[in-house]
Design an enzyme around this catalytic site. Sequence first.
Site, short mmCIF file in Angstrom:
data_model
loop_
_atom_site.label_atom_id
_atom_site.label_comp_id
_atom_site.label_asym_id
_atom_site.label_seq_id
_atom_site.Cartn_x
_atom_site.Cartn_y
_atom_site.Cartn_z
N LYS A 147 1.99 2.28 -4.91
CA LYS A 147 2.98 1.29 -6.48
C LYS A 147 1.61 1.50 -7.62
O LYS A 147 1.96 1.77 -8.72
CB LYS A 147 3.13 -0.14 -5.60
CG LYS A 147 3.30 -0.60 -5.44
CD LYS A 147 4.07 -1.88 -4.65
CE LYS A 147 2.60 -2.27 -4.26
NZ LYS A 147 2.40 -2.63 -2.71
N GLN A 201 1.68 -6.20 -2.43
CA GLN A 201 2.48 -6.04 -1.22
C GLN A 201 3.48 -5.29 -1.30
O GLN A 201 4.20 -4.76 -1.43
CB GLN A 201 2.28 -7.61 -0.79
CG GLN A 201 1.23 -9.08 -0.51
CD GLN A 201 0.99 -9.01 -1.39
OE1 GLN A 201 1.61 -10.20 -2.25
NE2 GLN A 201 -0.69 -9.03 -1.84
N GLY A 249 -4.29 -4.84 -4.36
CA GLY A 249 -5.43 -4.59 -4.92
C GLY A 249 -4.46 -2.80 -4.64
O GLY A 249 -3.72 -1.57 -3.85
N HIS A 250 -5.06 -1.96 -5.82
CA HIS A 250 -4.29 -1.03 -6.40
C HIS A 250 -5.10 -0.28 -6.34
O HIS A 250 -6.22 -0.36 -7.34
CB HIS A 250 -3.25 -0.86 -7.92
CG HIS A 250 -2.46 -1.96 -7.18
ND1 HIS A 250 -1.04 -1.74 -6.90
CD2 HIS A 250 -1.53 -2.66 -8.32
CE1 HIS A 250 -0.71 -2.28 -6.82
NE2 HIS A 250 -0.39 -3.13 -7.56
N ASP A 275 0.93 -1.49 0.35
CA ASP A 275 0.05 0.24 0.02
C ASP A 275 0.75 1.19 0.02
O ASP A 275 0.50 2.35 0.73
CB ASP A 275 -0.91 -0.85 1.71
CG ASP A 275 -1.77 -1.06 1.18
OD1 ASP A 275 -2.69 -1.85 0.04
OD2 ASP A 275 -1.86 -1.87 2.35
#
Length: 437
Positions: A20, A221, A44-45, A17
């Site tokens: 990225k 991650q 999750g992006h 988080d």
Amino acid sequence: MKKEGRGIIVVGAQFGDEGKGKIVDTLTEHSNAVVRFQGGNNAGHTIVIGEKEFRLHTIPSGIIQGKKSLIGNGVVVDPRALCIEINELEKMGVDVKPGVFGIDSRAHVIMPWQIEKDVKSEKKNGKKKIGTTCKGIGPAYEEKAARTGLRFEDLTCEKYLKKKLNAQFSKKTKKNNELKKQVFKEYSALGKKLANFEEDVSLAVNSALDAGETVLFEGAQGTFLDNDLGTYPFVTSSHPIAGGACTGSGVSPLKITRTEGVVKAYITRVGHGPLPTEIQGDLAEKISSRGHEYGTTTGRKRRIGWFDAPIIRRANLYNAFNGVHLTKLDVLEEINPIKICVAYQYQGQKLDLIPTEQKILEQAKPIYEEIEGFKKNSKENWSKIASDGRKKGLDALPENAKAYALKIQELIKVPLLSVNVGPDRKEIIPLKGFLKN
Ligand code: IMP
Ligand code: MG
């Protein structure tokens, strides 16, 4: 002369988080293909482009720009979640089609019993739980290592799917037979939907590099969630460090030309495990709400801490960053003073790197320096600062914000490639070495 291919790895230097998605999205513009090499839909992006907000879990973010987006052999794929993600992207006008999106036939598939196992073991462990995303990631990698897992090539072939399910449900009880039938029905249909995406991703990536193209390896991650080198056992089950890009996509380290880290201006962590610079109370609340520090995948609130230089120094040891992108600097506005952990103190010794042993880490205390804060700016102001930054670099920042960024650079001894002051693509201040791939 033949153009040399460029292999660029982008990884998180903290606990994930770090932002990225936005950096990868920006670098994608200058790349031919993007490949994911580990993790699954635990990632999750969030990518903000103008008014639109895209949430990605399994599919590399290159898809939004229509770049070749690949899922390498090191990823674990939940076909149910993937189909939902594809539908949602298409609804938002993104074309997810074979030839643009591809999945390696060797990527493992997350099966329903693995999700159940993840949920059950977290429940059973109560306070001692890891705080996983409950997406079945750990159990899927367990079965991969135990050599009993299903791969994408099994999902897309009814004969093999049946064979693998027979082995899984080997006890011939009525309940098992029923379950096997249900799983076969659902997963063979999912396999049919996804079959056209199956390809040899290792060949695609190597061919692109050999043809002189630029390939971006998108980490999910972060370094300290690495199964080997992270804060074990509070880690994920894959290898988010730069080295993971090679095993997770079938590419030789000799073809990697560059690694870049993504570093948040403070630190966050979801789930349990050490976070030595953790902040509690109102200040944590303030950062959390300003930085929208809630998981993209689980919606869980992230824990917050001060910037931790010993963590980044160790991340640099494993990843050898050519440079790092500093993100979310704007979130720290109006906080005065801002603390930075410069080293740890342990039994009278000063440690420059975060210790590797849990028993030492438990007793090590952060040594802080205080930096004067900078005042609040409106959203428009930050956008203007970023746009001025294209010419002026760090000089466009408020003086104390610039001092903070430079202090970080000095402490971690890695050049800053960009400073980010907002979630939008435009809110990035490029510095020397940016896009120098
Ligand atoms: P798992 O990956 O679901 O097995 O969870 C293991 C640990 O990694 C937990 O602490 C999760 O919160 C953390 N984790 C997994 N994926 C992410 C991510 O994308 N960002 C941040 N933390 C993550
Ligand atoms: Mg995330």
